[in-house]
Design a protein around this motif. Structure first.
Motif, short mmCIF file in Angstrom:
data_model
loop_
_atom_site.label_atom_id
_atom_site.label_comp_id
_atom_site.label_asym_id
_atom_site.label_seq_id
_atom_site.Cartn_x
_atom_site.Cartn_y
_atom_site.Cartn_z
N SER A 78 44.17 -18.21 -83.96
CA SER A 78 45.12 -17.27 -84.54
C SER A 78 44.36 -16.39 -85.53
N THR A 79 44.71 -15.12 -85.57
CA THR A 79 44.02 -14.21 -86.48
C THR A 79 44.30 -14.56 -87.93
N GLU A 80 45.39 -15.30 -88.18
CA GLU A 80 45.69 -15.69 -89.55
C GLU A 80 45.01 -17.00 -89.95
N ASP A 81 44.43 -17.73 -88.99
CA ASP A 81 43.76 -18.99 -89.29
C ASP A 81 42.28 -18.75 -89.58
#
Length: 195
Positions: A78-81
């Motif tokens: 995920s781009t947020e991880d």
């Protein structure tokens, strides 16, 4: 707490075949480098063999392949991880018959690998002892595990932990009638430390 849906099992044959081709090795050359027969390598590459841990380790080391690569870890992060994180639902699996491996370590090439091993009753690491430069440790999460290290054996039960130098001959077996789950940790030893 809900149990995450695991990622699908990873067929390892295509991974080994791809690695062998990328390194420009024939089956015969890989057999010579690994000490594994041409026939066994061919069966592994076609996913029709149930290789032992010793065989997989010999092939992986001959190909200079990080353990992470064995799992064909293609899960999109995920781009947020952050890159140090592995979400439970994105854990890749390998099914080796009586032994299943679930990778816990995040993507990338690390010197520390963590996984959960699930070992069926009478399942084992194979009939031949393992031995290569690394440090191993773990914790029995469920069931029992008989661990053999350097001629000594111990049966570990839920909650018991272990650490050993894996350059010593070692192996393991589930001698109980119930599956065992083990948190398994491998710390790679850098070769320059031993020179």
């Amino acid at each position: 707490m809900t149990t995450p849906t695991p990622a699908p099992d990873t067929p390892i044959g295509s991974t080994f075949r791809r690695q062998r081709h990328e390194k420009g090795l024939s089956l015969q050359e890989l057999a010579r480098e690994s000490g594994v027969s041409v026939g066994m390598i061919s069966q592994i590459e076609r996913d029709i063999a149930n290789p032992s841990m010793r065989v997989l380790t010999a092939l992986r080391r001959a190909l200079n392949m990080p353990m992470q690569e064995m799992f064909s870890d293609t899960a999109e992060s995920s781009t947020e991880d952050p890159p140090f994180l592995r979400r439970a639902e994105k854990r890749p699996h390998i099914d080796l018959g009586p032994l299943q491996k679930e990778l816990l370590t995040s993507g990338g090439n690390h010197h520390l690998q963590m996984m959960i091993l699930t070992l069926a009753p009478e399942g084992s690491s194979g009939n031949t002892a393992l031995s290569y430069p690394a440090e191993k440790g773990g914790l029995v999460l469920e069931g029992e595990l008989t661990l053999h290290v350097n001629g000594q054996s111990a049966t570990l039960k839920e909650g018991d932990s272990f650490v050993f130098d894996s350059s010593l001959d070692h192996g393991f077996r589930n001698e109980s009638d119930a599956p065992a789950r083990i948190l398994w940790v491998i710390g790679a030893v850098q070769f320059d430390r031993h020179l």
